[in-house]
Design an enzyme around this catalytic site. Structure first.
Site, short mmCIF file in Angstrom:
data_model
loop_
_atom_site.label_atom_id
_atom_site.label_comp_id
_atom_site.label_asym_id
_atom_site.label_seq_id
_atom_site.Cartn_x
_atom_site.Cartn_y
_atom_site.Cartn_z
N ASP A 186 0.81 -1.22 0.00
CA ASP A 186 0.00 0.00 0.00
C ASP A 186 0.84 1.26 0.00
OD1 ASP A 186 -2.39 -1.45 0.05
OD2 ASP A 186 -2.40 -1.55 2.23
N ARG B 15 -0.87 3.43 17.12
CA ARG B 15 -1.20 4.36 16.03
C ARG B 15 -1.13 5.84 16.42
NH1 ARG B 15 0.34 0.55 13.25
NH2 ARG B 15 -1.05 -0.53 11.79
N ASP C 265 -7.48 1.94 10.91
CA ASP C 265 -6.34 2.84 11.02
C ASP C 265 -6.57 4.21 10.40
OD1 ASP C 265 -4.86 1.10 12.49
OD2 ASP C 265 -3.69 0.31 10.81
N SER D 124 -1.66 -10.63 6.39
CA SER D 124 -1.36 -9.24 6.71
C SER D 124 -1.01 -9.18 8.19
CB SER D 124 -2.58 -8.36 6.42
OG SER D 124 -2.34 -7.03 6.82
#
Length: 392
Positions: free
Chosen positions: A13, A92, A121, A169
């Site tokens: 990504d 995060r 996210d 992932s």
């Protein structure tokens, strides 16, 4: 050309985002990788890729800050969301804050990330970025509605080096490891053993149990088996010990922020161990009313973190309440680990509310006869209700 700082992991990504930001948004890309305890190759790979693409790149070491200011707060709050200790969500906000600081340093007027429009996210990053920075936020994968197949084709057509294929992932930091995707998207498929890295299966865990002691000071762990450790070391050691004994695997159907259910696997061995010990010590030193209320606090705190609201003033308010309660959560807990199980063997604290003499059946200092009146009127409203039922 205006600068954009891209939170860069080196995965598909964010690798695709580099060229998209240049081609579609006319930006000069500055990449940044914030180290919160990822594997070494996940720190070096982004720097290597950025170098190959002749980009300005920064690696930001935030491990110690993550341990002290985020993980330790999570331990004090017993932060568990829908059955698992928060790990990805906890990192995060710190990553976003470091990206904001870097954007200001390099004079960027926008910040980019590689999140899709289906995950959590995007909320966690953007809520922090918009709260602390005037920068615009760009999310190329989401904004261009790209699928994974389209991303691969775009990367191949633009000569973008792709990361080695991974079956799942995976997101990893000091506090935990999340595993999702591929065959795991089917809730009826058992998670294969090769998906796990930090924990042994219960079958492969040692046959012999291990007994250890963990000491806390004001709610945070400071010693394992009498050895004084800093935040990073105590977390790493807890992960190592608990993982060896098959502790910390979670397989849940998780409720994402946008309402989708997602099958998620987690490995959080150290978190399970430290929070179990922390809870045991709290039971010794906190009052019944404090313990009852702390359950509500823990749930609210965990939901705020999961939902990307670390900057919410309520979280800061709760931290003050928690810190006040944790002032007495000091002492030592003895535990036994065996094939996926944690058993509390003992606990001690200078702030213990336990009075052995008062509990003893041989004690006469407390006159048992004085309880007769209290017991007689105990549950009186329920008794009145039952009386009404009988009359009807």
């Amino acid at each position: 050309m205006e600068k954009v700082v891209l939170a860069f992991s080196g995965g598909l990504d964010t690798s695709v985002c580099i060229k998209l930001l240049e081609e579609k948004y006319d930006k000069k890309v500055v990449t940044a990788c914030v180290d919160v305890g990822q594997p070494e190759d996940e720190i070096t790979r982004p720097a290597k890729l950025a170098g190959e693409m002749e980009l300005e790149h920064y690696t930001i070491d935030a491990k110690d800050e993550f341990a002290r200011e985020f993980i330790f707060r999570a331990i004090k709050a017993n932060a568990v969301y829908e059955g698992y200790p928060l790990s990805t969500a906890l990192a995060r906000p710190l990553i976003a804050m470091k990206i904001v600081e870097l954007a200001e340093k390099v004079g960027a007027n926008s910040i980019a990330h590689g999140c899709t429009g289906k995950g959590n996210d995007q909320f966690r990053f953007e809520s922090i970025i918009r709260s602390y920075s005037p920068c615009d936020v760009i999310a190329p994968i989401r904004d261009l509605n790209l699928t994974r197949t389209e991303e691969v084709k775009y990367a191949q057509s633009h000569g973008i080096p792709l990361p080695s294929d991974k079956l799942y992932s995976i997101d990893e930091n000091l506090w935990g490891r999340s595993i999702e995707g591929d065959i795991l998207e089917d809730p009826m498929v058992e998670t294969p053993e090769e998906a796990f890295s930090w924990t042994r299966s219960t079958e492969d865990a040692p046959d012999e149990a291990e007994v250890l002691e963990i000491s806390f000071e004001e709610g945070v762990p400071i010693e394992i088996n009498g050895e004084l450790m800093g935040p990073l070391d105590v977390i790493v050691k807890a992960n190592e010990i608990a993982g060896l004994h098959g502790i910390g695997r979670v397989d849940i159907m998780e409720d994402r922020i946008i309402g989708l259910k997602s099958r998620e696997n987690y490995e959080t061995p150290g978190a399970f161990l430290l929070i179990a010990a922390h809870r045991a010590l709290e039971q010794l030193v906190l009052t019944r009313e404090e313990l009852k209320f702390s359950e509500t606090v823990s749930q609210t705190y965990s939901e705020l973190v999961y939902n990307g609201l670390w900057h919410e003033p309520l979280r800061e308010d709760l931290d003050q309440l928690i810190d006040n309660m944790q002032g007495r959560v000091s002492g030592t807990v003895r535990l036994k680990l065996h094939k996926g199980n944690i058993r509390i063997l003992g606990r001690q604290s200078p702030f213990s509310l336990y009075q052995e003499e008062a509990v003893s059946f041989e004690d006469k200092e407390m006159d048992q006869r004085e309880m007769a009146g209290m017991v007689k009127n105990y549950g009186i409203q329920a008794a009145c209700y039952q009386d009404i039922c009988r009359r009807e």
